[in-house]
Design a protein around this motif. Structure first.
Motif, PDB file in Angstrom:
ATOM      1  N   SER A 137      78.596  35.411  38.958  1.00 57.18           N
ATOM      2  CA  SER A 137      77.719  34.307  38.550  1.00 57.18           C
ATOM      3  C   SER A 137      76.317  34.864  38.278  1.00 57.18           C
ATOM      4  O   SER A 137      76.020  36.016  38.612  1.00 57.18           O
ATOM      5  CB  SER A 137      77.639  33.288  39.673  1.00 57.18           C
ATOM      6  OG  SER A 137      76.877  33.838  40.723  1.00 57.18           O
ATOM      7  N   GLY A 139      73.425  34.319  39.674  1.00 57.92           N
ATOM      8  CA  GLY A 139      72.667  34.726  40.849  1.00 57.92           C
ATOM      9  C   GLY A 139      73.118  36.083  41.378  1.00 57.92           C
ATOM     10  O   GLY A 139      72.305  36.907  41.788  1.00 57.92           O
ATOM     11  N   GLY A 165      66.353  31.031  33.659  1.00 61.39           N
ATOM     12  CA  GLY A 165      67.670  30.403  33.691  1.00 61.39           C
ATOM     13  C   GLY A 165      68.288  30.343  35.078  1.00 61.39           C
ATOM     14  O   GLY A 165      69.454  30.016  35.233  1.00 61.39           O
ATOM     15  N   VAL A 166      67.489  30.668  36.098  1.00 54.61           N
ATOM     16  CA  VAL A 166      67.992  30.669  37.467  1.00 54.61           C
ATOM     17  C   VAL A 166      67.509  29.390  38.145  1.00 54.61           C
ATOM     18  O   VAL A 166      66.386  28.945  37.924  1.00 54.61           O
ATOM     19  CB  VAL A 166      67.465  31.931  38.194  1.00 54.61           C
ATOM     20  CG1 VAL A 166      67.842  31.911  39.657  1.00 54.61           C
ATOM     21  CG2 VAL A 166      67.998  33.188  37.522  1.00 54.61           C
ATOM     22  N   ASP A 167      68.354  28.782  38.985  1.00 54.56           N
ATOM     23  CA  ASP A 167      67.979  27.495  39.566  1.00 54.56           C
ATOM     24  C   ASP A 167      66.842  27.641  40.582  1.00 54.56           C
ATOM     25  O   ASP A 167      66.542  28.733  41.051  1.00 54.56           O
ATOM     26  CB  ASP A 167      69.193  26.805  40.194  1.00 54.56           C
ATOM     27  CG  ASP A 167      69.656  27.505  41.454  1.00 54.56           C
ATOM     28  OD1 ASP A 167      68.955  27.402  42.475  1.00 54.56           O
ATOM     29  OD2 ASP A 167      70.703  28.164  41.423  1.00 54.56           O
ATOM     30  N   ALA A 168      66.230  26.505  40.908  1.00 52.72           N
ATOM     31  CA  ALA A 168      65.004  26.504  41.707  1.00 52.72           C
ATOM     32  C   ALA A 168      65.193  27.126  43.090  1.00 52.72           C
ATOM     33  O   ALA A 168      64.296  27.804  43.588  1.00 52.72           O
ATOM     34  CB  ALA A 168      64.479  25.068  41.828  1.00 52.72           C
ATOM     35  N   VAL A 169      66.356  26.921  43.694  1.00 48.55           N
ATOM     36  CA  VAL A 169      66.586  27.485  45.030  1.00 48.55           C
ATOM     37  C   VAL A 169      66.760  29.000  44.940  1.00 48.55           C
ATOM     38  O   VAL A 169      66.145  29.758  45.691  1.00 48.55           O
ATOM     39  CB  VAL A 169      67.823  26.830  45.687  1.00 48.55           C
ATOM     40  CG1 VAL A 169      68.206  27.558  46.970  1.00 48.55           C
ATOM     41  CG2 VAL A 169      67.533  25.374  45.978  1.00 48.55           C
ATOM     42  N   SER A 170      67.572  29.457  43.984  1.00 50.67           N
ATOM     43  CA  SER A 170      67.786  30.898  43.825  1.00 50.67           C
ATOM     44  C   SER A 170      66.492  31.607  43.438  1.00 50.67           C
ATOM     45  O   SER A 170      66.271  32.764  43.801  1.00 50.67           O
ATOM     46  CB  SER A 170      68.842  31.173  42.759  1.00 50.67           C
ATOM     47  OG  SER A 170      70.022  30.491  43.056  1.00 50.67           O
ATOM     48  N   LYS A 172      63.514  30.828  44.495  1.00 49.39           N
ATOM     49  CA  LYS A 172      62.751  31.014  45.741  1.00 49.39           C
ATOM     50  C   LYS A 172      63.309  32.196  46.526  1.00 49.39           C
ATOM     51  O   LYS A 172      62.562  33.001  47.072  1.00 49.39           O
ATOM     52  CB  LYS A 172      62.809  29.744  46.587  1.00 49.39           C
ATOM     53  CG  LYS A 172      61.982  28.616  46.002  1.00 49.39           C
ATOM     54  CD  LYS A 172      61.849  27.453  46.976  1.00 49.39           C
ATOM     55  CE  LYS A 172      60.985  26.361  46.377  1.00 49.39           C
ATOM     56  NZ  LYS A 172      61.764  25.244  45.822  1.00 49.39           N
ATOM     57  N   TYR A 194      57.747  30.875  34.258  1.00 47.87           N
ATOM     58  CA  TYR A 194      57.528  29.793  35.222  1.00 47.87           C
ATOM     59  C   TYR A 194      56.133  29.915  35.839  1.00 47.87           C
ATOM     60  O   TYR A 194      55.860  30.833  36.591  1.00 47.87           O
ATOM     61  CB  TYR A 194      58.569  29.838  36.349  1.00 47.87           C
ATOM     62  CG  TYR A 194      59.973  29.528  35.913  1.00 47.87           C
ATOM     63  CD1 TYR A 194      60.391  28.215  35.702  1.00 47.87           C
ATOM     64  CD2 TYR A 194      60.891  30.548  35.710  1.00 47.87           C
ATOM     65  CE1 TYR A 194      61.680  27.929  35.310  1.00 47.87           C
ATOM     66  CE2 TYR A 194      62.194  30.273  35.316  1.00 47.87           C
ATOM     67  CZ  TYR A 194      62.583  28.960  35.116  1.00 47.87           C
ATOM     68  OH  TYR A 194      63.862  28.679  34.727  1.00 47.87           O
TER      69      TYR A 194
END
Lengths: 303, 248
Positions: A137, A139, A165-170, A172, A194
């Motif tokens: 995946s 991440g 393209g990486v989600d907000a949790v990943s 962080k 970002y």
């Protein structure tokens, strides 16, 4: 943090045919700091990374990494830096383990020899070590690419948009990994579109259309903001935007999540007058508050 | 709410790949003219679900309609009646502006006359009359994005799917794009949007957050913030998606 300069960029310009990708870029990045290059797609971030990683030659100006010139000493630089390009340079048909071994071998080392450097990140993907990189995946690919860029213990790490393209949790989690890597003394130059990641860097440069529009610590950049800024909250954001945008003295009206940030020049309206305008148009229940600028406000103000 | 027209109805949707359940029994409705934010961590099953909604993949089980067509046996009709745009791919850079409009108009079966009318109308609405003969590769990113959004609706679809439409875009352009989304929604187009910018989650009428193949939370931003005692959607997302146990 020592005061030595790890990366020096002096008057770098680069054009591709008629397109000016970089115009007179000057930067100094100190040893052991996380330096963020912040700007949208097409701003010139990758062009600068390619010059600093010796993959491309500038039209004019000069640059050095750890005191080595990017043109004259390119071979030395290549041995001592780690580079994670925007599209993770992994071999899709090789397994996690094979990718890592490949990168270690290219740099004349072994995974065992430098295992400590990558241990913390690699331990999170080690259970998938026989899986092909292509089947990972986003991440996990990101973690593997970071391991591959670190496996030869580089002095300087270049990360080109590692979190796009990486989600907000990943995202962080990734920044938490970077601050741990920094503790080992590595200088990190990282680019990102970002704006909220700016505050996680020691120092940053804002880049737009090939030019550095401001640089310094995040606090310094925020203190450069010269206009008055208000946060307006209400139930109908787009109604608020439509009413306030055309008013005289208002420089910009930008939605920030559930707030609208209103930048005002010296002669522009104050809290009371903004509120009165909204109420006169039938928008009630709003609050208006003077606020300090975020990096994103600064970027909007400078663009 | 119940009486409002529904553009998407999904009931107990499941998609398995071998022994892996990518989408595990999700159900939701999307109303006409609604801006519906479809969020989730990487690997939560969003892309799999969107592919089913767009008629590109069949569910293992479950029922549903998109724009009135059945997701199990009317996939071709779904493709004709939805719009789709992503940041990664949307326009052909080596074609001129008018050629891109003509190409997509033709793909969606518009007549030459309709395409000519659409082209005039679209360029006027975008204030791009002078850019008609420009190659798309030479356009600023902000223009490209607006054009791509308009072209994704060239066939007047009831619903448009926007897959990370603002990734990597500068702050001003990103906000201008959301004004266009609002415009489309106020004209009755349903907007189904994914994003990794949590401030954009606040702009949606309702937001769904997927974790490990299920819809973990669904509601308006203010409802979700209240339910999870959070000040921002970023906090809501971190609280919900941070609980993921599936290793992607």
């Amino acid at each position: 943090m020592s005061g030595n300069i790890a990366i020096k960029v002096e008057g770098i310009s680069k054009s591709y045919k008629a397109t000016k990708a970089l115009e007179n870029i000057n930067l100094e990045i100190k040893e052991g700091e996380i330096f963020g290059l912040i700007g949208p797609d097409g701003a010139g971030k990758t062009s600068l990374f390619r010059i600093l990683t010796t993959l491309s030659i500038a039209d004019s100006g000069k640059a050095s990494v750890n005191g080595r010139d990017v043109v004259d000493n390119y071979e030395d630089i290549r041995r001592t830096i780690g580079y994670m390009p925007g599209h993770f340079a992994l071999y899709q048909d090789l397994s996690v383990e094979e990718n890592l071994n490949f990168y270690a071998t290219v740099f004349g080392t072994t995974v065992e020899e430098n295992y400590d450097t990558i241990k913390e990140i690699y331990s999170q993907i080690e259970m998938f070590k026989t899986r092909r990189a292509g089947a990972l995946s986003g991440g996990m690919k990101q973690k593997l690419a970071l391991c591959c860029a670190l496996v030869h213990k580089p002095d300087v790490l270049f990360l080109d948009e590692p979190t796009t393209g990486v989600d907000a949790v990943s995202r962080k989690e990734f920044w938490a990994m970077l601050s741990r890597i920094k503790k080992s003394g590595v200088t990190i130059m990282v680019s990102t579109p970002y704006m909220d990641e700016a505050s996680l860097c020691d120092r940053i440069a804002l880049i737009l259309n090939g030019k550095i529009i401001d640089q310094g610590t995040p606090e310094e950049i925020r203190s450069h903001y010269r206009n008055r800024l208000y946060s307006v909250k209400g139930n109908n954001m787009f109604q608020i935007l439509q009413i306030l945008s055309p008013l005289s003295g208002i420089l910009s009206c930008s939605s920030f999540g559930c707030e609208c940030h209103v930048a005002v020049d010296d002669n522009g309206p104050d809290e009371k007058s903004l509120l009165a305008t909204l109420e006169s148009k039938g928008v009630t229940g709003c609050t208006v508050e003077r606020i300090n600028a975020s990096i994103e406000d600064c970027f909007i103000g400078l663009s | 709410m119940e009486n409002r027209e529904k553009t998407v109805i999904i009931k107990h949707l499941v998609k398995r790949f071998g022994d892996f359940t990518a989408v595990n029994d999700i159900s939701f409705d999307v109303h006409k003219g609604e801006i519906f934010g479809f969020l989730g961590a990487n690997g939560a099953g969003k892309t799999t679900a969107i592919r089913i909604l767009c008629g590109l993949s069949k569910p293992t089980s479950g029922e549903g309609t998109v724009a009135g067509y059945n997701i199990r046996n009317q996939q071709e009709a779904i493709k004709k009646h939805i719009g789709y745009m992503s940041q990664k791919f949307s326009l052909y850079p080596d074609l001129k502006v008018w050629e891109n409009i003509e190409l997509f108009g033709g793909i969606y079966g518009l007549s030459d006359k309709q395409i000519a009318e659409k082209t005039t109308k679209m360029l006027k609405a975008l204030s791009m009359e002078d850019a008609r003969d420009m190659f798309v590769r030479d356009m600023p990113l902000g223009w490209k994005q607006k054009l791509a959004f308009s072209i994704s609706m060239v066939h007047d679809p009831q619903i448009v799917f926007l897959d990370e439409p603002t990734g990597g875009v500068d702050p001003v352009t990103r906000r201008n794009f959301w004004k266009m989304i609002y415009q489309a929604a106020s004209n009755g187009v349903t907007v189904f949007v994914t994003t990794h910018y949590m401030d954009e989650a606040e702009y949606c009428d309702r937001v769904s957050i997927m974790v490990d193949g299920v819809v973990e939370a669904l509601g308006s931003p203010s409802q979700l913030k209240e339910r999870y005692s959070a000040n921002t959607m970023d906090e809501v997302f971190t609280k919900i998606a941070g609980r993921s146990i599936r290793e992607e």
